[in-house]
Design an enzyme around this catalytic site. Structure first.
Site, mmCIF file in Angstrom:
data_model
loop_
_atom_site.group_PDB
_atom_site.id
_atom_site.type_symbol
_atom_site.label_atom_id
_atom_site.label_comp_id
_atom_site.label_asym_id
_atom_site.label_seq_id
_atom_site.Cartn_x
_atom_site.Cartn_y
_atom_site.Cartn_z
ATOM 1 N N GLY A 355 -53.460 34.857 -84.406
ATOM 2 C CA GLY A 355 -54.554 34.148 -84.697
ATOM 3 C C GLY A 355 -55.582 34.233 -83.731
ATOM 4 O O GLY A 355 -55.778 33.641 -82.825
ATOM 5 N N THR A 356 -56.523 34.755 -83.753
ATOM 6 C CA THR A 356 -57.405 35.288 -82.711
ATOM 7 C C THR A 356 -58.878 35.073 -83.049
ATOM 8 O O THR A 356 -59.271 35.137 -84.197
ATOM 9 C CB THR A 356 -57.134 36.796 -82.553
ATOM 10 N N VAL A 357 -59.718 34.838 -82.025
ATOM 11 C CA VAL A 357 -61.160 34.790 -82.225
ATOM 12 C C VAL A 357 -61.811 35.837 -81.338
ATOM 13 O O VAL A 357 -61.347 36.128 -80.230
ATOM 14 C CB VAL A 357 -61.754 33.401 -81.910
#
Length: 537
Positions: A355-357
């Protein structure tokens, strides 16, 4: 009005954003605006990146958090700098201990896969080395959103509800996961799209990080809260692990692709997979984008690079083959020779006798930042430190429990890490930062965005919007819903096991900012697959 904010029956069009004084591109409008506010207060692109990243831990907690990892590429004064803020495994953990608990592979949730969080250290190091404003100023917008609340955007709300439903099914009766529900489902449910959510504990944590330059997180009161909660539930993370950690400045690595230098962070990150694939692909002449031979050769190059990356990437000291060799022309030529007319079943290269931004920022002075942070799988481990808003990552899930594998679990070791920022230069001048988040889609997204830009001269927005493919395993390839059908059918005739996705959720979310080296004008593209936004002036 009763509106469905996820229903979009029509094709939407975005165009390239232009500005001169500064630009922030990321997956959440409020976070982009937070970075722009800091630019307007006199901060530079590095300050804006920190502000945006901190805000994202509040306004997009489904993808990242204070307890995650981060990487950055920073262009300033004509030089590119790399920062690796991925934390190692606890010093007290071992492969044997995890196996003795009954696990045959590393679990995805709970206290066991928690590694040392690197995000606060990344903010502090960036601020100390290149920032113009203090952390107390750059973290102010994030603190305000945590205290006063914000309304959920559509894609954020979608993934928040999915996570809540999954956690409710798996963990609602387990004590160690109760703080997650207290923090992220305070009304006994996930907040709805457009509904306000706030987290006072998160605000207090951010304020402590700002006031102490992250010292509280690694050596003070926050560190004590983190380690005592993990210890209470029989985890391995200790005060010693936090005290001994500091983000590391590293030399970025690159390959030249048709006259452009494409830059990534070296291992333990997977950025070299994108570079390996580009190095293989540059031996082919791509004359037409919507052509089956173009897609076939790109997919084949990526699957070969990925097979080797998954086999060999870990901390450099534990890799059985050097990064230099994996990025060499000799490696590229040997792997390129494997690509024929039909889809191949990839195998790992034989070793010579392994889950990454995401956000991009730029200012009017020429500083640019490519920054990525993540809790790994959505909300990460599911472990939230009570009353702090700190969701701890599950990056340790990527360790192998096969003692013969290069990425085997060891005490104090950094695992293979999926998050990767990218950067493009030409003739020693910055073109700009780019990135695509999303687990193992990331190097595939980097490869496709770079090719779209360099091979087919697409503007940054079109380069991001173009339909994507995703190699899964073997001959399996997943295509976006709007992928050209005639190309999909032609790929199937070449032996690719083609699957059509029903939505674009797994194809990554990207941003890009390019700079005209003559005029200084900035041009940006943002992700149409999420709540992406560009803030500029």
């Amino acid at each position: 009005m009763n509106l469905d904010h996820l229903y979009q029956p029509y094709t939407s069009q975005r165009t390239t954003a232009f500005a001169k004084n500064g630009m922030v591109a990321t997956s959440q409008p409020l976070a982009a605006q937070a970075g722009l506010d800091i630019l307007k207060k006199g901060g530079n692109a590095i300050d804006a990146a920190i502000a945006t990243a901190a805000a994202l831990t509040v306004v997009e907690p489904t993808s990242n958090g204070i307890g995650g990892d981060a990487f950055a590429l920073v262009w300033t004064d004509g030089k590119l700098h790399g920062l690796n803020a991925s934390g190692p495994s606890p010093k007290s953990i071992s492969l044997e201990k995890v196996k003795s608990l009954g696990y045959e592979k590393m679990p995805a949730h709970g206290v066991i896969p928690i590694t040392v969080p690197g995000v606060p250290s990344a903010w502090a190091e960036l601020s100390k080395k290149f920032g113009r404003l203090p952390l107390t100023e750059t973290l102010r917008p994030a603190i305000q959103y945590a205290e006063e609340g914000f309304p959920l955007t559509p894609v954020l709300g979608k993934y928040w509800k999915l996570a809540y439903n999954r956690f409710l099914e798996l963990f609602s009766s387990k004590e160690e996961f109760k703080p997650w529900f207290d923090t992220f489902a305070p009304n006994g449910r996930a907040p709805e799209i457009g509904e306000m959510w706030h987290s006072p504990g998160h605000a207090a944590t951010l304020r402590a990080i700002a006031n102490t330059s992250a010292e509280s997180f690694y050596r003070g009161e926050l560190a004590e809260k983190i380690t005592s909660f993990v210890k209470k539930h029989n985890g391995f993370l200790s005060m010693e692990d936090l005290i001994s950690f500091k983000a590391e400045w590293v030399e970025p690595v690159s390959v030249n692709y048709r006259g452009y230098d494409v830059w990534e962070i070296p291992p333990n990150g997977q950025g070299i997979v994108a570079l390996m694939a580009l190095n293989i692909a540059k031996g082919f002449n791509f004359t037409e984008k919507e052509n089956v031979e173009t897609y076939h050769k790109q997919i084949e190059a990526m699957k070969l690079a990925f097979m080797d990356g998954k086999a060999f990437i870990t901390e450099p000291a534990h890799m059985p083959i050097s990064v230099e060799r994996l990025l060499s022309e000799e490696y590229a030529e040997k792997r390129r020779a494997k690509i024929v007319g039909d889809a191949l079943e990839p195998t790992v290269m034989e070793l010579p006798k392994g889950g990454t931004v995401y956000l991009a920022t730029a200012d009017g002075e020429g500083n640019m930042v490519s920054f990525i942070q993540s809790n790994y799988m959505g909300f990460g481990s599911g472990i939230v430190v009570p009353d702090t808003g700190i969701a701890l990552q599950n990056r340790g899930h990527d360790f192998s429990l096969d003692e013969g594998h290069p990425n085997a679990l060891q005490p104090g070791k950094r695992t293979y890490n999926t998050i990767i920022p990218g950067f493009l230069t030409k003739d020693g001048k910055a073109v700009g930062p780019f990135g695509v988040m999303g687990g193992y889609m990331q190097p595939q997204g980097h490869f496709q965005v770079v090719s779209n830009t360099i091979d087919f001269h697409l503007n940054p927005q079109a380069a991001l919007d173009a339909p994507r493919w995703q190699w899964l395993e073997g001959k399996k390839v997943l295509l976006e819903p709007n992928f050209p059908l005639h190309i999909a059918q032609a790929l199937a005739r070449k032996g690719h096991q083609v699957q059509l996705a029903v939505d674009s959720g797994s194809f990554g979310r990207g941003q890009a900012i390019w700079r005209n080296s003559e005029t200084g004008v900035l041009m940006g593209g943002t992700e149409s697959r999420t709540d992406g936004s560009i803030a500029a002036w």
